[in-house]
Design an enzyme around this catalytic site. Structure first.
Site, PDB file in Angstrom:
ATOM      1  N   ASP A 119       4.862  59.880  17.254  1.00 11.90           N
ATOM      2  CA  ASP A 119       3.812  58.998  16.754  1.00 11.90           C
ATOM      3  C   ASP A 119       2.826  59.673  15.818  1.00 11.90           C
ATOM      4  O   ASP A 119       2.148  58.998  15.045  1.00 11.90           O
ATOM      5  CB  ASP A 119       3.073  58.367  17.932  1.00 11.90           C
ATOM      6  CG  ASP A 119       3.924  57.317  18.647  1.00 11.90           C
ATOM      7  OD1 ASP A 119       4.753  56.671  17.980  1.00 11.90           O
ATOM      8  OD2 ASP A 119       3.763  57.152  19.870  1.00 11.90           O
ATOM      9  N   TYR A 159       3.191  49.741  21.282  1.00 13.69           N
ATOM     10  CA  TYR A 159       2.449  50.356  22.380  1.00 13.69           C
ATOM     11  C   TYR A 159       0.986  50.587  22.032  1.00 13.69           C
ATOM     12  O   TYR A 159       0.636  50.858  20.883  1.00 13.69           O
ATOM     13  CB  TYR A 159       3.085  51.684  22.796  1.00 13.69           C
ATOM     14  CG  TYR A 159       3.928  51.549  24.042  1.00 13.69           C
ATOM     15  CD1 TYR A 159       3.342  51.284  25.277  1.00 13.69           C
ATOM     16  CD2 TYR A 159       5.313  51.646  23.981  1.00 13.69           C
ATOM     17  CE1 TYR A 159       4.108  51.141  26.411  1.00 13.69           C
ATOM     18  CE2 TYR A 159       6.096  51.495  25.125  1.00 13.69           C
ATOM     19  CZ  TYR A 159       5.484  51.240  26.335  1.00 13.69           C
ATOM     20  OH  TYR A 159       6.235  51.076  27.465  1.00 13.69           O
TER      21      TYR A 159
END
Length: 745
Positions: free
Chosen positions: A376, A461
């Site tokens: 990420d 998320y």
């Protein structure tokens, strides 16, 4: 009835009447606002903390102007730049070397020059590459130097660059063009012409260095709800390595367990009745799987935490202070939250505490799911930390702070109110004891915590990043995962890779691995690593030699080399120890305590494992080096097979006794999605982290000095405020609540 009795009754009657009048007069009135009482001033050297401060928008603008005028290269705004053009990808603060910082902070040395780190993509050169420049001094730059070779040993190949929003936009255009080649199939399978389908990227993008071919997963897109739970069964592989967008191609198509060379081939198989089509009706907005719209009208108001006399912490610029704590905070646009110069009672405990990376690794029997290993940091953990919702993401009365960044644009962006700071009542004693023998008394202290929080939304998320500071001198770091699960289209033996959570939806299992850097300075820079654990020894009972007893004893060990301090298995007690001792002769230490069940990140035989080799270790301790500032790189995502930074190389058997050391900590968990993950994964049970706890650092628990301590005994009048703080009535006031506002859209 005598006169005295009459007078007493008369006085009581008058008092009752007066009380009733007061109630009637005040009924319906709002309570008066709480009076703000500023926290006690602390000598924190607030201006000194600016050495760690994130760049201001004005500084970012000056760096961009300088680069545009001094590189001799035509730079296109990154939001518009083609792969064949050059652009400024990002600008962030360049933290000075630690030695210079400490000379300034601790020895009265000169303030180091303020500098920026600029990342540029050079696509219009004979040898396209990524180059990093340090630019300074700020606010008015006059120099720049290329640090790419110094940092990475050579130029960074161009194919390692993260995918920009412009590149995604061009890929989406290509996919839409290709979808038009299968109109009858799309109508039959999805009640769609393709334009209303959402497209989700995967990563990495191939199998070897130089590849840039990405699987994209298609979903029904319903406004106002997460599309991640509505796959239609269609996935496409796009080759986008070429610098010329016109040469990009759709290389492969996957539908319901079968692979096709093109959308045209898929359409032909459908027309020839050679394809099993699972018809999925477009879901209505009110009935879509995963809708977060409330199903019931609001109920009674929930409890509200407020500060009767205003916040007891103080925020100035990038530093927060609270009851002996002092912390400088910031945000890296790529790797996310970072803290510096963490002090307790005036002593530095941690020089740097920063998030490094978040890995999400998936399994599936669909190509997009089975190939996904999101790193990420390459997407932007910090830049995608959006505005926090007052009263839900953080307490309503928290202090909210804006964060600024410059990425994929020549113009700075602001995520307003994207970091919050608040004092939290944990509704749990930090410590307490009720004495029911000898003397009768009660003593205790409420567990009030200073919290620094931000939340990143990375595709589906949401990660809640917490840094908490306790009155005991402990630092707690925690991350919770929430948001939507990612899913695959359910076909074949899909439940080997997760659970069915919808009619055609497979909740795909995945791992979360989070990595942190903790540069502890325990009573100085020079520390050693000590472990302690319990073992048993069989001994004869001294008072009864014919019997034996299994006696626990403490096994202590001081680790000498980096290889010895690369775990698992992790000992139950591990601490950074100072050469200095406390009053009782023990090394002043801070213990690292990890609360995580991360498991294996990836087999070491995997060709991409070295890019995430930090995941091998729950904890690894290395000598601190300026040339090892981070455990990973944003360039690792798109070339994990030849990683730009391989953490495993940091561990090379150097001595770790009385050295400046860094603890690298991995936390994580396995997530097998289930029905209760719809609509969202809940934070309950999905939080991991670690503690930094004083271990013989003090001579006693420092919280005994807290002004919030409670003590009373049987002999005292417990209703007297001066004796018992709990008997002091809280002001009957309303907290000063600003009007609700949200600008995050």
């Amino acid at each position: 009835m005598n006169v005295k009795t009459v007078l007493i009754l008369l006085v009581l009657a008058l008092a009752t009447i007066f009380a009733l009048v007061c109630v009637l007069l005040t009924r319906g009135r709002a309570p008066s606002p709480c009076q703000h009482q500023p926290p006690e001033q602390q000598d924190t050297g607030d201006s000194q903390s600016l050495i760690f401060a994130d760049l201001t928008p004005e500084e970012m603008v000056q760096v961009v102007r300088y680069l545009q005028g001094h590189l001799g290269v035509q730079l296109v705004d990154a939001s518009l730049a083609k792969p064949s053009e050059s652009c400024i990808a990002s600008v962030d603060v360049q933290i000075p070397p630690k030695a210079e910082v400490l000379r300034f902070l601790d020895e009265g040395g000169a303030r180091p020059a303020r500098e920026a780190l600029a990342v540029l993509y050079f696509g219009n050169q004979p040898n396209p590459n990524i180059t990093e420049y340090v630019v300074g001094p700020l606010p008015t730059p006059t120099y720049h130097r290329d640090v790419t070779v110094q940092k990475y040993g050579g130029k960074v190949p161009y194919h390692r660059r993260p995918v920009t929003a412009k590149e995604y936009s061009d890929i989406n255009t290509l996919i839409q063009q290709e979808l038009r080649k299968a109109p009858r199939f799309l109508t039959a399978c999805c009640e769609s012409d393709g334009t209303d389908l959402a497209i989700l990227t995967t990563a990495p993008r191939g199998f070897r260095s130089g590849d840039r071919a990405t699987w994209f997963v298609l979903f029904h897109n319903v406004a106002g709800t997460g599309y991640y739970l509505s796959p239609v069964g269609l996935e496409v592989l796009v080759e986008h390595r070429d610098l010329h967008v016109s040469r990009w191609q759709l290389h492969k198509v996957f539908y319901n367990g079968r692979y096709f060379a093109s959308m045209g081939d898929l359409e032909k198989a459908f027309v020839d009745n050679l394809l099993e089509v699972i018809r999925i009706e477009k879901p209505p907005a009110e009935g879509v799987l995963g809708s977060m719209r409330p199903r019931h009208p609001p109920g009674s108001m929930e409890p509200l935490q407020y500060e009767p006399q205003g916040p007891r912490y103080r925020v100035q610029d990038n530093r927060v202070t609270f009851q002996g704590w002092s912390i400088a905070f910031g945000m890296n646009p790529n790797s996310g939250p970072r803290l510096f110069d963490i002090r307790y009672r005036g002593e530095r405990i941690v020089y740097e505490l920063s998030l490094q990376e978040a890995l999400a690794l998936y399994g599936s029997n669909c190509p997009g799911g089975m190939s996904t290993r999101y790193l990420d940091g390459s997407f932007g953990i910090g830049r995608f930390a959006y505005e926090l919702v007052r009263g839900l993401d953080c307490p309503y009365t928290a202090t909210y702070v804006d964060r600024h960044y410059l990425a994929e644009s020549e113009t700075p962006k602001t995520n307003q109110n994207s970091l919050c700071i608040f004092e939290h009542d944990a509704a749990l004693p930090l410590r307490r004891h009720f004495s029911d023998s000898q003397s009768l008394y009660y003593g205790g202290l409420r567990k009030n915590i200073l919290v620094i929080r931000t939340i990143s939304t990375l595709l589906n998320y949401d990660y809640i990043w917490d840094f908490m500071f306790h009155a005991s001198g402990a630092v707690e770091v925690r991350v919770h995962a929430t948001g939507y699960i990612s899913s695959s289209f359910l076909h074949g033996r899909g439940t080997n890779y997760g659970n069915r959570v919808g009619m055609h939806t497979l909740g795909t299992m995945h791992l979360h691995h989070i990595h942190y850097k903790v540069d502890l300075d325990v009573d100085g820079q020079l520390n050693s690593v000590e472990t302690q654990d319990m073992e048993y020894e069989l001994v004869k009972a001294p008072w009864s030699l014919q019997n034996t007893i299994e006696r626990p004893y403490l096994r202590r060990e001081r680790l000498e080399k980096e290889e010895e301090a690369a775990f698992p298995p992790l000992p139950r007690y591990l601490s950074f120890a100072s050469p200095k001792t406390n009053k009782w002769g023990h090394p002043r230490s801070y213990r690292i305590q990890i609360t995580s069940l991360s498991g294996e990140h990836l087999p070491t035989s995997s060709p991409m494992e070295r890019a995430i080799s930090w995941g091998r270790y729950q904890l690894a301790v290395t000598r601190r080096k300026e040339e090892e500032p981070t455990s990973t790189s944003i360039y690792n995502q798109n070339n994990p097979w030849t990683p730009t930074v391989a953490f495993a190389d940091f561990i090379n058997n150097e001595t770790i006794t009385n050295e400046d050391l860094v603890a690298w900590i991995s936390v994580g968990f396995l997530h097998i999605p289930h029905a209760e993950d719809v609509p969202n994964t809940v934070t309950v049970g999905n939080g991991v982290g670690f503690f930094l706890r004083p271990y013989n650092y003090f001579d006693e628990d420092p919280s005994v000095d807290s002004p919030d301590s409670i003590y009373f005994s049987r002999e005292q009048d417990l209703g007297v405020c001066s004796t018992n703080r709990l008997a002091c009535p809280h002001p009957a006031c309303a907290p000063l609540q600003p009007p609700f506002h949200y600008g995050g859209f």
